[in-house]
Design a protein around this motif. Structure first.
Motif, PDB file in Angstrom:
ATOM      1  N   CYS A   1      -9.244  42.412  65.941  1.00  0.00           N
ATOM      2  CA  CYS A   1     -10.026  41.846  64.846  1.00  0.00           C
ATOM      3  C   CYS A   1      -9.029  41.363  63.806  1.00  0.00           C
ATOM      4  CB  CYS A   1     -10.927  42.944  64.262  1.00  0.00           C
ATOM      5  SG  CYS A   1     -11.602  42.580  62.625  1.00  0.00           S
ATOM      6  N   ALA A   2      -9.072  40.074  63.478  1.00  0.00           N
ATOM      7  CA  ALA A   2      -8.121  39.531  62.495  1.00  0.00           C
ATOM      8  C   ALA A   2      -8.593  39.912  61.099  1.00  0.00           C
ATOM      9  CB  ALA A   2      -8.005  38.022  62.657  1.00  0.00           C
ATOM     10  N   GLY A   3      -8.580  41.212  60.834  1.00  0.00           N
ATOM     11  CA  GLY A   3      -9.158  41.724  59.589  1.00  0.00           C
ATOM     12  C   GLY A   3      -8.202  42.536  58.755  1.00  0.00           C
ATOM     13  N   SER A   4      -6.893  42.218  58.810  1.00  0.00           N
ATOM     14  CA  SER A   4      -5.948  43.034  58.018  1.00  0.00           C
ATOM     15  C   SER A   4      -6.287  42.949  56.528  1.00  0.00           C
ATOM     16  CB  SER A   4      -4.499  42.611  58.265  1.00  0.00           C
ATOM     17  OG  SER A   4      -4.261  41.295  57.801  1.00  0.00           O
ATOM     18  N   TRP A   5      -6.934  41.853  56.092  1.00  0.00           N
ATOM     19  CA  TRP A   5      -7.323  41.743  54.678  1.00  0.00           C
ATOM     20  C   TRP A   5      -8.234  42.916  54.284  1.00  0.00           C
ATOM     21  CZ3 TRP A   5     -12.497  41.157  53.210  1.00  0.00           C
ATOM     22  CH2 TRP A   5     -13.402  40.844  54.237  1.00  0.00           C
ATOM     23  N   ALA A   6      -9.122  43.329  55.195  1.00  0.00           N
ATOM     24  CA  ALA A   6     -10.055  44.423  54.895  1.00  0.00           C
ATOM     25  C   ALA A   6      -9.393  45.778  55.135  1.00  0.00           C
ATOM     26  CB  ALA A   6     -11.310  44.284  55.762  1.00  0.00           C
ATOM     27  N   PHE A   7      -8.578  45.875  56.197  1.00  0.00           N
ATOM     28  CA  PHE A   7      -7.948  47.159  56.536  1.00  0.00           C
ATOM     29  C   PHE A   7      -6.926  47.582  55.490  1.00  0.00           C
ATOM     30  CE2 PHE A   7     -10.100  46.661  60.454  1.00  0.00           C
ATOM     31  CZ  PHE A   7     -10.172  47.917  61.016  1.00  0.00           C
ATOM     32  N   SER A   8      -6.066  46.642  55.042  1.00  0.00           N
ATOM     33  CA  SER A   8      -5.044  47.048  54.067  1.00  0.00           C
ATOM     34  C   SER A   8      -5.696  47.347  52.714  1.00  0.00           C
ATOM     35  CB  SER A   8      -3.974  45.961  53.924  1.00  0.00           C
ATOM     36  OG  SER A   8      -4.547  44.770  53.417  1.00  0.00           O
ATOM     37  N   THR A   9      -6.727  46.599  52.357  1.00  0.00           N
ATOM     38  CA  THR A   9      -7.420  46.833  51.083  1.00  0.00           C
ATOM     39  C   THR A   9      -8.088  48.211  51.097  1.00  0.00           C
ATOM     40  OG1 THR A   9      -7.793  44.468  50.745  1.00  0.00           O
ATOM     41  CG2 THR A   9      -9.265  45.976  49.581  1.00  0.00           C
ATOM     42  N   ALA A  10      -8.817  48.500  52.186  1.00  0.00           N
ATOM     43  CA  ALA A  10      -9.484  49.810  52.289  1.00  0.00           C
ATOM     44  C   ALA A  10      -8.450  50.939  52.291  1.00  0.00           C
ATOM     45  CB  ALA A  10     -10.344  49.864  53.552  1.00  0.00           C
ATOM     46  N   ALA A  11      -7.301  50.700  52.939  1.00  0.00           N
ATOM     47  CA  ALA A  11      -6.276  51.749  53.032  1.00  0.00           C
ATOM     48  C   ALA A  11      -5.681  52.064  51.661  1.00  0.00           C
ATOM     49  CB  ALA A  11      -5.168  51.312  54.000  1.00  0.00           C
ATOM     50  N   VAL A  12      -5.333  51.022  50.901  1.00  0.00           N
ATOM     51  CA  VAL A  12      -4.748  51.242  49.576  1.00  0.00           C
ATOM     52  C   VAL A  12      -5.793  51.873  48.650  1.00  0.00           C
ATOM     53  CG1 VAL A  12      -3.824  50.087  47.522  1.00  0.00           C
ATOM     54  CG2 VAL A  12      -3.002  49.446  49.810  1.00  0.00           C
ATOM     55  N   ALA A  13      -7.034  51.376  48.713  1.00  0.00           N
ATOM     56  CA  ALA A  13      -8.082  51.920  47.844  1.00  0.00           C
ATOM     57  C   ALA A  13      -8.361  53.388  48.173  1.00  0.00           C
ATOM     58  CB  ALA A  13      -9.361  51.091  47.987  1.00  0.00           C
ATOM     59  N   SER A  14      -8.343  53.752  49.472  1.00  0.00           N
ATOM     60  CA  SER A  14      -8.583  55.156  49.861  1.00  0.00           C
ATOM     61  C   SER A  14      -7.566  56.075  49.194  1.00  0.00           C
ATOM     62  CB  SER A  14      -8.459  55.330  51.384  1.00  0.00           C
ATOM     63  OG  SER A  14      -9.336  54.479  52.071  1.00  0.00           O
ATOM     64  N   ASP A  15      -6.295  55.696  49.264  1.00  0.00           N
ATOM     65  CA  ASP A  15      -5.237  56.534  48.687  1.00  0.00           C
ATOM     66  C   ASP A  15      -5.343  56.577  47.172  1.00  0.00           C
ATOM     67  OD1 ASP A  15      -4.412  56.752  51.272  1.00  0.00           O
ATOM     68  OD2 ASP A  15      -2.521  55.662  51.027  1.00  0.00           O
ATOM     69  N   ARG A  16      -5.616  55.423  46.564  1.00  0.00           N
ATOM     70  CA  ARG A  16      -5.657  55.355  45.104  1.00  0.00           C
ATOM     71  C   ARG A  16      -6.850  56.151  44.541  1.00  0.00           C
ATOM     72  NH1 ARG A  16      -2.334  51.870  41.756  1.00  0.00           N
ATOM     73  NH2 ARG A  16      -0.480  51.432  42.987  1.00  0.00           N
ATOM     74  N   VAL A  17      -8.024  56.054  45.184  1.00  0.00           N
ATOM     75  CA  VAL A  17      -9.188  56.830  44.717  1.00  0.00           C
ATOM     76  C   VAL A  17      -8.876  58.329  44.827  1.00  0.00           C
ATOM     77  CG1 VAL A  17     -11.556  57.495  45.308  1.00  0.00           C
ATOM     78  CG2 VAL A  17     -10.947  55.067  45.152  1.00  0.00           C
ATOM     79  N   SER A  18      -8.214  58.722  45.933  1.00  0.00           N
ATOM     80  CA  SER A  18      -7.881  60.144  46.126  1.00  0.00           C
ATOM     81  C   SER A  18      -6.897  60.625  45.060  1.00  0.00           C
ATOM     82  CB  SER A  18      -7.272  60.360  47.518  1.00  0.00           C
ATOM     83  OG  SER A  18      -8.134  59.867  48.511  1.00  0.00           O
ATOM     84  N   ILE A  19      -5.884  59.820  44.779  1.00  0.00           N
ATOM     85  CA  ILE A  19      -4.865  60.212  43.795  1.00  0.00           C
ATOM     86  C   ILE A  19      -5.465  60.246  42.387  1.00  0.00           C
ATOM     87  CG2 ILE A  19      -2.754  59.428  42.632  1.00  0.00           C
ATOM     88  CD1 ILE A  19      -1.891  58.286  45.423  1.00  0.00           C
ATOM     89  N   HIS A  20      -6.228  59.201  42.033  1.00  0.00           N
ATOM     90  CA  HIS A  20      -6.700  59.103  40.656  1.00  0.00           C
ATOM     91  C   HIS A  20      -7.844  60.070  40.361  1.00  0.00           C
ATOM     92  CE1 HIS A  20      -4.873  54.824  40.959  1.00  0.00           C
ATOM     93  NE2 HIS A  20      -3.951  55.750  40.787  1.00  0.00           N
ATOM     94  N   SER A  21      -8.506  60.588  41.439  1.00  0.00           N
ATOM     95  CA  SER A  21      -9.533  61.619  41.194  1.00  0.00           C
ATOM     96  C   SER A  21      -8.902  63.006  41.350  1.00  0.00           C
ATOM     97  CB  SER A  21     -10.687  61.466  42.184  1.00  0.00           C
ATOM     98  OG  SER A  21     -10.250  61.806  43.497  1.00  0.00           O
ATOM     99  N   LEU A  22      -7.565  63.037  41.399  1.00  0.00           N
ATOM    100  CA  LEU A  22      -6.815  64.290  41.541  1.00  0.00           C
ATOM    101  C   LEU A  22      -7.288  65.081  42.755  1.00  0.00           C
ATOM    102  CD1 LEU A  22      -6.804  65.293  37.762  1.00  0.00           C
ATOM    103  CD2 LEU A  22      -5.140  63.923  39.038  1.00  0.00           C
ATOM    104  N   GLY A  23      -7.664  64.358  43.817  1.00  0.00           N
ATOM    105  CA  GLY A  23      -8.047  65.036  45.058  1.00  0.00           C
ATOM    106  C   GLY A  23      -9.493  65.488  45.103  1.00  0.00           C
ATOM    107  N   HIS A  24     -10.280  65.187  44.046  1.00  0.00           N
ATOM    108  CA  HIS A  24     -11.707  65.564  44.084  1.00  0.00           C
ATOM    109  C   HIS A  24     -12.472  64.700  45.073  1.00  0.00           C
ATOM    110  CE1 HIS A  24     -11.815  68.641  41.023  1.00  0.00           C
ATOM    111  NE2 HIS A  24     -10.972  67.920  40.322  1.00  0.00           N
ATOM    112  N   MET A  25     -12.017  63.446  45.240  1.00  0.00           N
ATOM    113  CA  MET A  25     -12.620  62.560  46.244  1.00  0.00           C
ATOM    114  C   MET A  25     -11.481  62.104  47.148  1.00  0.00           C
ATOM    115  SD  MET A  25     -15.163  60.193  43.952  1.00  0.00           S
ATOM    116  CE  MET A  25     -13.981  59.384  42.901  1.00  0.00           C
ATOM    117  N   THR A  26     -11.654  62.297  48.448  1.00  0.00           N
ATOM    118  CA  THR A  26     -10.578  61.853  49.349  1.00  0.00           C
ATOM    119  C   THR A  26     -11.155  61.020  50.494  1.00  0.00           C
ATOM    120  OG1 THR A  26     -10.798  63.890  50.608  1.00  0.00           O
ATOM    121  CG2 THR A  26      -9.118  63.868  48.888  1.00  0.00           C
TER     122      THR A  26
END
Length: 467
Positions: A226-251
């Motif tokens: 699936c030529a969807g790296s635009w969605a995969f890399s965005t979801a990947a960075v957002a997953s890590d950032r939401v986890s870090i910025h919620s101090l691990g309350h949401m992962t």
């Protein structure tokens, strides 16, 4: 050397006609099943001649292994014309063989009919009427000559065959395994946010996000064909950032499929998309977890319709949103919507990217993928010149997006120090270094430092408690 007189030969052949059904006395020599079907499978085979065997009468040890069966070079074999070696007639008897020559081509010990085909990696080979093979000449994604050239050269990384890429053409690799559209010039000219290094601040020589934020940095997913790296890399960075910025309350592992199916404004799903559009969607609409909305994969069939959006959200005030539908995965009930703040662009200076990464978490980067990158297995990648001597069609590239997670440096055998980024790809955990790769840092290798984005997870005080 005994040659058969012509008269006796005729008698032998006639006797052979009568003896087809006569199996008495053949107890030690059952006919090999299907040895001949329409005659002999490799009519050109030299068996008796190579061993120089032509035995009189019946001599059961006057035999040779033949394509998984046994064939004979004694006169007795001629009574049935079915277990003689292919060259028995012309070598031992000096006459043309009594079966039609086979129409077709040999490959791997079997005969293919005219117009029969087999695949050699990504090329189809077809049997021509004159008994020779003709193969397509497409450059393949997994190119053994290129692998050997890279491993012989001293390029700082090792190449190998990633089995998921076997049988794909280079053109298909570029079309189906990348999928980020180069940003428009207005987006490329986005103002950069400068990370100011404090006076005297020295960044460490090595850093890995997963060591600073254990359990909050997610493993690479696999975008498949699936030529969807635009969605995969965005979801990947957002997953890590939401986890870090919620101090691990949401992962959450956020759902690339939610973006692929629902972010349809100027986006092409599994046929490519833009990063600015993906971040706009994550900010304004939000996405659910990957568990709730799993990847449906398979999108090599250009004609197939893209799967429809199964997840919508509505505003609930203060900019937050909630899902208006159940999870597409009926076994999961948590359909929380995750959002981010507007994405921001970093300067292309490696120090700024490093400081942002170390303080706020992994970042997204655009990169140009060349033909040799698909073969990466380990080491510090840089694009090699091995395809320069080959025709143009062996040199292809396309735009991809990835998640930078850290950096380091390594001393090479020649004593030089090579600086690198550690980056997560989206080609699954068996590609590269457990789904990651290292790439030369500080030289804008493959444009990796030219367009780097960060974002903040949208996290309110209420998110810090109940998850």
């Amino acid at each position: 050397m005994w040659r058969c007189p012509p008269g006796l030969l005729l008698l032998l052949l006639l006797a052979g006609q009568g003896a087809l059904g006569d199996r008495r006395g053949r107890w030690r020599r059952e006919l090999a099943p299907g040895l001949h079907l329409r005659g002999i499978r490799d009519a050109g085979g030299r068996y008796c001649q190579e061993q120089d065997m032509c035995c009189r009468g019946r001599a059961d040890d006057c035999a040779l292994p033949y394509l998984g069966a046994t064939c004979y070079c004694d006169l007795f074999c001629n009574r049935t014309v079915s277990d003689c070696c292919p060259d028995f007639w012309d070598f031992c008897l000096g006459v043309p063989p009594p079966f039609p020559p086979i129409q077709g081509c040999m490959h791997g010990g079997r005969i293919y009919p005219v117009f029969g085909t087999y695949w050699d990696n990504c090329n189809r080979c077809t049997c021509q009427e004159k008994g020779q093979w003709e193969c397509d000449q497409e450059p393949c994604l997994v190119d053994l000559d290129m692998i050997n050239a890279i491993n012989r050269g001293n390029y700082g990384w090792q190449a190998g065959n990633h089995s998921a890429f076997w049988g794909m053409t280079l053109d298909e690799g570029i079309r189906y395994r990348l999928g980020t559209t180069r940003p428009s010039s207005s987006v490329m000219n986005m103002n950069e946010i400068y990370m100011v290094l404090d006076p005297g601040q020295v960044l460490p020589t090595a850093f890995e996000a997963s060591e600073k934020w254990p359990n909050l940095i997610h493993e690479p997913l696999d975008q498949g064909n699936c030529a969807g790296s635009w969605a995969f890399s965005t979801a990947a960075v957002a997953s890590d950032r939401v986890s870090i910025h919620s101090l691990g309350h949401m992962t959450p592992v956020l759902s690339p499929q939610n973006l692929l199916s629902c972010d349809t404004h100027h986006q092409q799903g599994c046929r490519g998309g833009r990063l600015d559009g993906a971040w706009w969607f994550l900010r304004r609409r939000g996405v659910v977890s990957d568990n709730c909305y799993p990847f449906s994969g398979h999108e090599r069939d250009e004609a197939g319709p893209a799967p429809p959006c199964m997840m919508h959200s509505r505003a609930m005030g203060r900019g937050k949103r909630q899902a208006t539908a159940r999870c597409p995965n009926s076994h999961v009930h948590a359909n929380d919507i995750y959002q981010v703040t507007p994405a921001y662009r970093l300067g292309s200076n490696e120090q700024e990217i490093m400081k942002e990464l170390m303080e706020n978490g992994p970042v997204q980067a655009l990169m140009e993928v060349h033909e040799d990158f698909f073969l990466y297995q380990g080491g510090i990648y840089s694009h090699t010149p091995v395809s320069l001597s080959r025709p143009e069609r062996y040199r292809r590239h396309g735009t991809h997006s990835v998640k930078i997670t850290g950096w380091g440096e390594e001393t090479q055998p020649d004593g030089k120090t090579l600086k690198y980024w550690t980056v997560a790809n989206s080609w699954g955990p068996s590609w590269g270094e457990r789904g990651h790769f290292r790439i030369v840092r500080g030289a804008n290798e493959c444009d990796i430092e030219s367009f780097v984005l960060g974002v903040w997870g949208r996290v309110g005080m209420e998110d810090m408690g109940h998850h």
